[in-house]
Design a protein around this motif. Structure first.
Motif, PDB file in Angstrom:
ATOM      1  N   PRO B 110      13.772 -33.855  -0.657  1.00  0.00           N
ATOM      2  CA  PRO B 110      14.035 -33.088   0.560  1.00  0.00           C
ATOM      3  C   PRO B 110      13.954 -31.573   0.377  1.00  0.00           C
ATOM      4  O   PRO B 110      13.823 -30.853   1.350  1.00  0.00           O
ATOM      5  CB  PRO B 110      15.476 -33.492   0.920  1.00  0.00           C
ATOM      6  CG  PRO B 110      16.092 -33.866  -0.365  1.00  0.00           C
ATOM      7  CD  PRO B 110      15.001 -34.423  -1.216  1.00  0.00           C
ATOM      8  N   LYS B 113      10.277 -28.141  -0.424  1.00  0.00           N
ATOM      9  CA  LYS B 113       9.491 -27.284   0.450  1.00  0.00           C
ATOM     10  C   LYS B 113      10.187 -25.947   0.692  1.00  0.00           C
ATOM     11  O   LYS B 113       9.637 -25.058   1.313  1.00  0.00           O
ATOM     12  CB  LYS B 113       9.224 -28.000   1.774  1.00  0.00           C
ATOM     13  CG  LYS B 113      10.488 -28.309   2.532  1.00  0.00           C
ATOM     14  CD  LYS B 113      10.196 -29.020   3.847  1.00  0.00           C
ATOM     15  CE  LYS B 113      11.518 -29.440   4.481  1.00  0.00           C
ATOM     16  NZ  LYS B 113      11.357 -30.308   5.624  1.00  0.00           N
ATOM     17  N   LEU B 114      11.396 -25.825   0.162  1.00  0.00           N
ATOM     18  CA  LEU B 114      12.147 -24.583   0.373  1.00  0.00           C
ATOM     19  C   LEU B 114      11.581 -23.439  -0.457  1.00  0.00           C
ATOM     20  O   LEU B 114      11.041 -23.644  -1.528  1.00  0.00           O
ATOM     21  CB  LEU B 114      13.613 -24.782  -0.006  1.00  0.00           C
ATOM     22  CG  LEU B 114      14.361 -25.820   0.808  1.00  0.00           C
ATOM     23  CD1 LEU B 114      15.752 -26.030   0.241  1.00  0.00           C
ATOM     24  CD2 LEU B 114      14.444 -25.384   2.257  1.00  0.00           C
ATOM     25  N   ARG B 115      11.768 -22.225   0.068  1.00  0.00           N
ATOM     26  CA  ARG B 115      11.365 -21.043  -0.681  1.00  0.00           C
ATOM     27  C   ARG B 115      12.230 -20.877  -1.913  1.00  0.00           C
ATOM     28  O   ARG B 115      13.343 -21.387  -1.981  1.00  0.00           O
ATOM     29  CB  ARG B 115      11.533 -19.808   0.198  1.00  0.00           C
ATOM     30  CG  ARG B 115      10.317 -19.472   1.009  1.00  0.00           C
ATOM     31  CD  ARG B 115      10.500 -18.092   1.601  1.00  0.00           C
ATOM     32  NE  ARG B 115      11.622 -18.077   2.516  1.00  0.00           N
ATOM     33  CZ  ARG B 115      12.372 -17.006   2.738  1.00  0.00           C
ATOM     34  NH1 ARG B 115      12.135 -15.898   2.090  1.00  0.00           N
ATOM     35  NH2 ARG B 115      13.360 -17.041   3.603  1.00  0.00           N
ATOM     36  N   TYR B 118      16.133 -20.197  -1.892  1.00  0.00           N
ATOM     37  CA  TYR B 118      16.822 -21.293  -1.224  1.00  0.00           C
ATOM     38  C   TYR B 118      16.868 -22.505  -2.138  1.00  0.00           C
ATOM     39  O   TYR B 118      17.880 -23.182  -2.244  1.00  0.00           O
ATOM     40  CB  TYR B 118      16.118 -21.655   0.084  1.00  0.00           C
ATOM     41  CG  TYR B 118      16.359 -20.670   1.187  1.00  0.00           C
ATOM     42  CD1 TYR B 118      17.189 -20.995   2.255  1.00  0.00           C
ATOM     43  CD2 TYR B 118      15.779 -19.415   1.188  1.00  0.00           C
ATOM     44  CE1 TYR B 118      17.428 -20.111   3.273  1.00  0.00           C
ATOM     45  CE2 TYR B 118      16.005 -18.515   2.197  1.00  0.00           C
ATOM     46  CZ  TYR B 118      16.834 -18.862   3.248  1.00  0.00           C
ATOM     47  OH  TYR B 118      17.068 -17.975   4.250  1.00  0.00           O
ATOM     48  N   VAL B 122      20.213 -24.507  -3.552  1.00  0.00           N
ATOM     49  CA  VAL B 122      20.369 -25.941  -3.322  1.00  0.00           C
ATOM     50  C   VAL B 122      20.527 -26.682  -4.647  1.00  0.00           C
ATOM     51  O   VAL B 122      21.393 -27.557  -4.778  1.00  0.00           O
ATOM     52  CB  VAL B 122      19.164 -26.495  -2.529  1.00  0.00           C
ATOM     53  CG1 VAL B 122      19.167 -28.003  -2.552  1.00  0.00           C
ATOM     54  CG2 VAL B 122      19.222 -26.007  -1.102  1.00  0.00           C
TER      55      VAL B 122
ATOM     56  N   VAL C 238      23.379 -18.355   3.051  1.00  0.00           N
ATOM     57  CA  VAL C 238      22.134 -19.117   3.130  1.00  0.00           C
ATOM     58  C   VAL C 238      22.155 -20.043   4.344  1.00  0.00           C
ATOM     59  O   VAL C 238      21.170 -20.204   5.059  1.00  0.00           O
ATOM     60  CB  VAL C 238      21.906 -19.931   1.846  1.00  0.00           C
ATOM     61  CG1 VAL C 238      20.707 -20.849   1.993  1.00  0.00           C
ATOM     62  CG2 VAL C 238      21.703 -19.003   0.667  1.00  0.00           C
ATOM     63  N   GLY C 241      21.285 -18.182   7.236  1.00  0.00           N
ATOM     64  CA  GLY C 241      19.964 -17.567   7.152  1.00  0.00           C
ATOM     65  C   GLY C 241      20.109 -16.257   6.413  1.00  0.00           C
ATOM     66  O   GLY C 241      20.490 -15.253   7.010  1.00  0.00           O
ATOM     67  N   LEU C 287      24.918 -27.653   3.228  1.00  0.00           N
ATOM     68  CA  LEU C 287      23.833 -26.728   2.923  1.00  0.00           C
ATOM     69  C   LEU C 287      22.509 -27.471   2.753  1.00  0.00           C
ATOM     70  O   LEU C 287      21.497 -27.128   3.360  1.00  0.00           O
ATOM     71  CB  LEU C 287      24.161 -25.957   1.643  1.00  0.00           C
ATOM     72  CG  LEU C 287      23.061 -25.015   1.199  1.00  0.00           C
ATOM     73  CD1 LEU C 287      23.131 -23.736   2.001  1.00  0.00           C
ATOM     74  CD2 LEU C 287      23.166 -24.727  -0.279  1.00  0.00           C
ATOM     75  N   ILE C 288      22.532 -28.515   1.939  1.00  0.00           N
ATOM     76  CA  ILE C 288      21.299 -29.263   1.692  1.00  0.00           C
ATOM     77  C   ILE C 288      20.806 -29.869   3.002  1.00  0.00           C
ATOM     78  O   ILE C 288      19.626 -29.802   3.332  1.00  0.00           O
ATOM     79  CB  ILE C 288      21.519 -30.343   0.602  1.00  0.00           C
ATOM     80  CG1 ILE C 288      21.795 -29.663  -0.743  1.00  0.00           C
ATOM     81  CG2 ILE C 288      20.316 -31.260   0.501  1.00  0.00           C
ATOM     82  CD1 ILE C 288      22.130 -30.611  -1.874  1.00  0.00           C
ATOM     83  N   LEU C 291      19.310 -27.130   5.304  1.00  0.00           N
ATOM     84  CA  LEU C 291      18.034 -26.592   4.827  1.00  0.00           C
ATOM     85  C   LEU C 291      16.894 -27.608   4.931  1.00  0.00           C
ATOM     86  O   LEU C 291      15.740 -27.243   5.050  1.00  0.00           O
ATOM     87  CB  LEU C 291      18.174 -26.094   3.385  1.00  0.00           C
ATOM     88  CG  LEU C 291      19.000 -24.825   3.244  1.00  0.00           C
ATOM     89  CD1 LEU C 291      19.040 -24.381   1.796  1.00  0.00           C
ATOM     90  CD2 LEU C 291      18.449 -23.701   4.111  1.00  0.00           C
ATOM     91  N   MET C 292      17.262 -28.896   4.904  1.00  0.00           N
ATOM     92  CA  MET C 292      16.215 -29.907   5.068  1.00  0.00           C
ATOM     93  C   MET C 292      15.552 -29.782   6.430  1.00  0.00           C
ATOM     94  O   MET C 292      14.351 -29.964   6.566  1.00  0.00           O
ATOM     95  CB  MET C 292      16.808 -31.311   4.924  1.00  0.00           C
ATOM     96  CG  MET C 292      16.740 -31.843   3.512  1.00  0.00           C
ATOM     97  SD  MET C 292      17.749 -33.310   3.351  1.00  0.00           S
ATOM     98  CE  MET C 292      16.769 -34.492   4.261  1.00  0.00           C
ATOM     99  N   PRO C 295      14.555 -24.909   7.112  1.00  0.00           N
ATOM    100  CA  PRO C 295      14.394 -24.352   5.765  1.00  0.00           C
ATOM    101  C   PRO C 295      14.778 -22.874   5.634  1.00  0.00           C
ATOM    102  O   PRO C 295      14.962 -22.394   4.532  1.00  0.00           O
ATOM    103  CB  PRO C 295      12.901 -24.531   5.485  1.00  0.00           C
ATOM    104  CG  PRO C 295      12.475 -25.625   6.387  1.00  0.00           C
ATOM    105  CD  PRO C 295      13.324 -25.517   7.605  1.00  0.00           C
ATOM    106  N   SER C 296      14.914 -22.162   6.732  1.00  0.00           N
ATOM    107  CA  SER C 296      15.329 -20.762   6.604  1.00  0.00           C
ATOM    108  C   SER C 296      16.760 -20.559   7.068  1.00  0.00           C
ATOM    109  O   SER C 296      17.152 -19.438   7.398  1.00  0.00           O
ATOM    110  CB  SER C 296      14.397 -19.858   7.400  1.00  0.00           C
ATOM    111  OG  SER C 296      13.084 -20.034   6.958  1.00  0.00           O
ATOM    112  N   GLY C 297      17.545 -21.604   7.109  1.00  0.00           N
ATOM    113  CA  GLY C 297      18.935 -21.473   7.544  1.00  0.00           C
ATOM    114  C   GLY C 297      19.035 -21.547   9.056  1.00  0.00           C
ATOM    115  O   GLY C 297      18.029 -21.595   9.760  1.00  0.00           O
ATOM    116  N   THR C 303       9.609 -18.261   8.283  1.00  0.00           N
ATOM    117  CA  THR C 303       8.593 -17.523   7.557  1.00  0.00           C
ATOM    118  C   THR C 303       7.502 -18.490   7.155  1.00  0.00           C
ATOM    119  O   THR C 303       7.681 -19.320   6.285  1.00  0.00           O
ATOM    120  CB  THR C 303       9.175 -16.898   6.278  1.00  0.00           C
ATOM    121  OG1 THR C 303       9.947 -17.882   5.626  1.00  0.00           O
ATOM    122  CG2 THR C 303      10.050 -15.712   6.598  1.00  0.00           C
TER     123      THR C 303
END
Lengths: 262, 351, 307
Positions: B110, B113-115, B118, B122, C238, C241, C287-288, C291-292, C295-297, C303
């Motif tokens: 999961p 794909k995060l930057r 981030y 995680v 995070v 964001g 958090l996980i 972000l899933m 992805p930018s919060g 972006t």
């Protein structure tokens, strides 16, 4: 060198649209590129040329429309699949793997057409070794083909601007594309380098690869392309053979102020 | 060329002699020093595993210790009186590697794909989750025995040969830590070879391409998600193996060994030594294991000699110097102590 | 229902502390893309400085209000100085270094600060002197204390002040410009060095206040308290964001509430299998999860890859 009008389209864009917030970068652009031709895409800065490239190669998801490539639709948002189907590209602002050598850059380009996995890498069985040797041989050939064989062991970061552009083309060719998309390959090149680039693209076409070319150098476009499409404000305003495009009233208007055709 | 070959052969011979002599030299300072050397090599192993993820693929993983923990607990549970299981070493270590690998994929799927940053947070969070579970899974069903940890873990035994206790081999007396040393060196050589081979392979090049420019990597047809996942899984498996050995060597595991600080130390080894450059990573691992120990033994006596008494708690002074060392090395050698020659050239040209 | 309201209140208090600390992370990240790992330690030092100053003054017979005010001021000044020093000594020389380099420096600095604190204040827990007689109020079955009210109102004030600073002053404008594009900002005459230093100093001041609040809330402090607090606050940043001021506040409050609710209900939800000592995992699981899907919060800008 004129390509028969009857040859089947390799790529068809059907009413491709893309907007960023309120800005319409592409407005229902349709075009069709035939097998074996060099197809030019020109237009003033910000006309949407690179956006079209990004949609085509899966980096952007179009907001409307679709691409038909070699007879079947392209999946949106899957850059690696676009490459697997046979679409390779270069980037306007050159995106090489800077801390890898020129040779390695091209070798990575063979990724798609080779198979070795982790176990092959660790155990180096004869099959993997043969494949690895073939990768390196092909990469060397391609470096030679674009004319930078002597820079094979230099880091991509340390190549001259012109050599970086050629390296990017070699890397793209390593994926065995049916369609090679070049985004302003002559940008920043001097006259000699541009002439060499022209010979290179002609050679690529002769070897059977279709070329889609974004370029500002009008002389290069007009001399090289079989057909040219002109984008302005995200709209296709003209598509024809170079000579006709140059006379087209809308094209001349679009470029007034831009001064590109002057 | 012939001259080069004989020179490198001589080099290898020299290194081999040094490696064989090391545990005996260290033993002159006491078995504690042999254990420190053992740990240095275990950390070489761990750091090289993380190097695949961070150095080659460029994925910032701040929770690497989670996989180390998984490997350690798999071994501890399957070879201790805790469940009354005593499976052999060669059977458990692959299981530990596989379990860690599964965890790697579970975390990676999961999140990959995060930057970069981030992903860092995680993975860090994941490390903490694992630790918290290890700490608390003693009730209502006692799985991990909580904060007390698991004791009396079986030492490594291959065939009838036990790695604990002193043995006589060919008239030479080998202590437990010394035997582990040779096992660890053998494993470290394997992991170095694997690292080297991966680096110059189709997969290794794809990892480096993703590290350098992910967009360009996608554009030439690399399935970045799968290839990143592969790096994660590989790194995790190495962590799992190292954990198993740690468990057996210590005879005891508890959640305390797998804190965030541990993840950070391993990452520091990779970066401090020279990311992506195998000799650099080895140097980083050895330095960061041995330096704090040297400080542990040195700081107290030095103060005693200088001021006639111990002014500052040696433990905190030791960590203080460690922290300062990290800062200073990064300040003066931002690409690490021993970066690859390419990286060095590039930095030299920039400045 | 009573538990629910009670946990919301507790979460709000904890969350406003997270939010204040998260602001320090997010300001620095927004402007220079750096995770200042040492920020949690700055907060910890703020708490310990306040304890020493307040304790000392009160022992000397100074009235509690004066002692408290001086303590907070001292914490703020010390933390601002540390923030400035961190940027100047540790991060500024590395602005063009490879991406991981400043991260390792930040980790190194965090170790340094923690151990300096241990040398100065020792290994043992310190008790925070009680400044005011904390009274309990009860509303709809849920109770809250004077200290809790103070924490929430002070943090609200601080955040409002920060927003004013960022959106109504020249420095704030320079900060926003630098966050957008440092090169262009410097061409426009913005002194980047000063802006970055200001972000560190302002963030540290907020951290110091948060530190005093943590101390007075839990009434104890310890040289290791900064790590977990910093980690949670960073998670909050995070979550909202990172780089986004409002996001940090929202992320902080949300995280506090989620944790409190989680701790209150996890036993019931898992039929006693997991107890409230799992409180700390909520932060990371949420958090996980977030972000899933984003992805930018929650409030971060999308972006996309730019080709």
């Amino acid at each position: 060198m004129m390509v028969e009008n009857l040859s089947p389209p390799l790529l068809e864009a059907r009413q491709v649209a893309k907007h960023f917030g309120g800005v319409k970068a592409l407005r229902d652009v349709s075009l069709s590129i035939r097998q074996g031709e060099v197809y030019g895409l020109i237009g003033p800065n910000g006309a949407g040329k690179t956006t079209l490239f990004n949609c085509l190669t899966g980096l952007y998801v179009p907001d409307g429309g679709s691409f038909i490539f070699a007879g079947s639709p392209l999946a949106a948002d899957a850059p690696h699949e676009a490459a697997a189907r046979g679409i390779a590209r270069t980037f306007q602002n050159i995106r090489l793997f800077g801390n890898m050598t020129a040779l390695e850059n091209v070798m990575v380009g063979r990724h798609l057409r080779t198979r070795a996995g982790v176990f092959g890498a660790i155990f180096r069985d004869p099959k993997t070794r043969a494949e690895e040797a073939a990768i390196q041989r092909r990469a060397e050939e391609l470096l030679h083909y674009v004319g930078i064989a002597d820079r094979a062991w230099d880091l991509a970061n340390n190549l001259s601007y012109g050599d970086q552009r050629r390296l990017e083309i070699a890397r793209a060719l390593a994926t065995e594309p049916k369609l090679l998309c070049l985004d302003e390959p002559a940008a920043g090149m001097n006259a000699t380098e541009t002439a060499e680039l022209r010979r290179l693209i002609e050679g690529i076409r002769q070897d059977g690869t279709t070329v889609l070319l974004i370029e500002h150098d009008v002389k290069l476009v007009m001399g090289l392309c079989d057909r040219v499409a002109v984008l302005d404000y995200g709209e296709k305003i003209c598509e024809d053979v170079p000579a006709a495009v140059q006379r087209d009233q809308r094209v001349i208007e679009a470029y007034l102020g831009g001064g590109h055709l002057a | 060329m012939k001259w080069m070959n004989s020179r490198s052969a001589a080099g290898i011979a020299l290194v081999a002699v040094a490696l064989v002599a090391l545990p005996f030299v260290a033993a002159m300072g006491g078995q504690a020093w042999v254990r420190i050397v053992d740990f240095a090599i275990l950390y070489v192993f761990l750091a090289l595993g993380l190097n695949i993820v961070v150095g080659l693929a460029g994925l910032l993983d701040l929770g690497y210790v989670a996989f180390y923990a998984v490997g350690a607990y798999v071994y501890a549970l399957l070879a201790s009186p805790h469940f009354g299981l005593h499976l052999p070493f060669w059977a458990i270590v692959p299981m530990g590697a596989a379990t860690a690998c599964v965890f790697g994929v579970l975390l990676g799927t999961p999140t990959l794909k995060l930057r970069g940053d981030y992903l860092a947070i995680v993975t860090l969070g994941f490390g903490e989750i694992i630790r918290i579970f290890l700490n608390n899974l003693n009730a209502p069903v006692n799985i991990t025995n909580g904060a007390q940890g698991i004791t009396l873990i079986d030492p490594v035994a291959i065939g009838g040969f036990k790695f604990s206790g002193t043995t006589q081999i060919l008239g030479i007396s080998l202590s437990g830590p010394q035997k582990y040393y040779f096992l660890l060196v053998a494993l470290a050589i394997v992991v170095i070879l694997i690292n080297l081979r991966l680096q110059h392979s189709r997969i290794g090049r794809a990892w480096q391409a993703i590290r350098e420019d992910e967009v360009a990597a996608k554009a030439i047809g690399i399935n970045t998600r799968n290839i990143k996942l592969l790096a994660f899984a590989m790194g995790a498996s190495f962590g799992g193996v190292a954990g198993g050995i740690f468990s057996a060597m210590q005879g005891f595991v508890s959640p305390e060994s797998f804190s965030l600080v541990e993840s950070i130390s391993i990452l520091s080894m990779v970066v401090l030594g020279g990311m992506g450059h195998i000799p650099g990573v080895i140097l980083g691992a050895v330095l960061l294991t041995v330096l704090p120990e040297l400080l542990r033994y040195g700081v107290g006596p030095v103060q005693q000699a200088l001021f006639g008494k111990v002014l500052v708690d040696p433990e905190s002074l030791r960590m203080l110097i460690f922290g300062l060392a990290l800062v200073l090395v990064m300040r003066w050698r931002p690409a690490g102590l021993w970066p690859s020659s390419e990286r060095r050239r590039e930095l030299a040209e920039k400045t | 229902m009573e538990t629910f309201l009670q946990q919301i209140i507790n979460g709000l208090v904890q969350g406003s502390i997270y939010a204040l600390v998260a602001l320090g992370y997010t300001m620095v990240y927004g402007i220079m893309g750096l995770i200042n790992f040492a920020h949690g330690e700055v907060v910890m030092i703020g708490t310990l400085v306040a304890i020493t100053v307040i304790g000392g003054l009160m022992a000397a017979g100074v009235p509690a209000v004066v002692a408290g005010g001086t303590g907070v001021l001292a914490a703020v000044v010390v933390c601002m100085a540390i923030g400035w020093w961190l940027e100047r000594v540790a991060y500024r020389p590395l602005r063009h270094a490879p991406r991981l380099t400043p991260l390792i420096t930040a980790i190194g600095m965090s170790i340094v600060l923690q151990n300096v604190a241990m040398i100065v204040w020792g290994r043992n827990y310190r008790t925070f002197p009680s400044l005011i007689r904390s009274e309990s109020f009860e509303v709809a079955g849920a109770s809250f204390t004077t200290v809790q009210v103070m924490i929430v109102s002070v943090s609200t004030l601080m955040m409002a002040g920060l927003l004013l600073l960022i959106y109504r002053t020249k420095l704030g404008m320079a900060m926003r410009a630098t966050a957008q594009n440092p090169q262009v900002a410097s061409l426009m005459g913005v002194n980047i060095d000063r802006v970055i230093a200001a972000a560190f100093v302002v963030g540290s001041a907020l951290g110091a206040v948060a530190g005093v609040m943590v101390g007075s809330y839990y009434e104890i402090a310890h040289y290791q308290m900064g790590s977990m607090l910093g980690l949670k606050a960073f998670t909050a940043a995070v979550l909202g964001g990172i780089g986004n001021i409002a996001g940090a506040v929202a992320g902080g409050v949300l995280l506090g509430i989620i944790e409190a609710l989680g701790a209150g209900y996890i036993g019931d939800l898992t039929h006693g299998f997991l107890g409230s000592h799992y409180q700390d995992i909520f932060a990371f699981i949420v958090l996980i999860g977030v972000l899933m899907f984003r992805p930018s919060g929650l409030f971060g800008e999308k972006t996309g890859d730019r080709a």
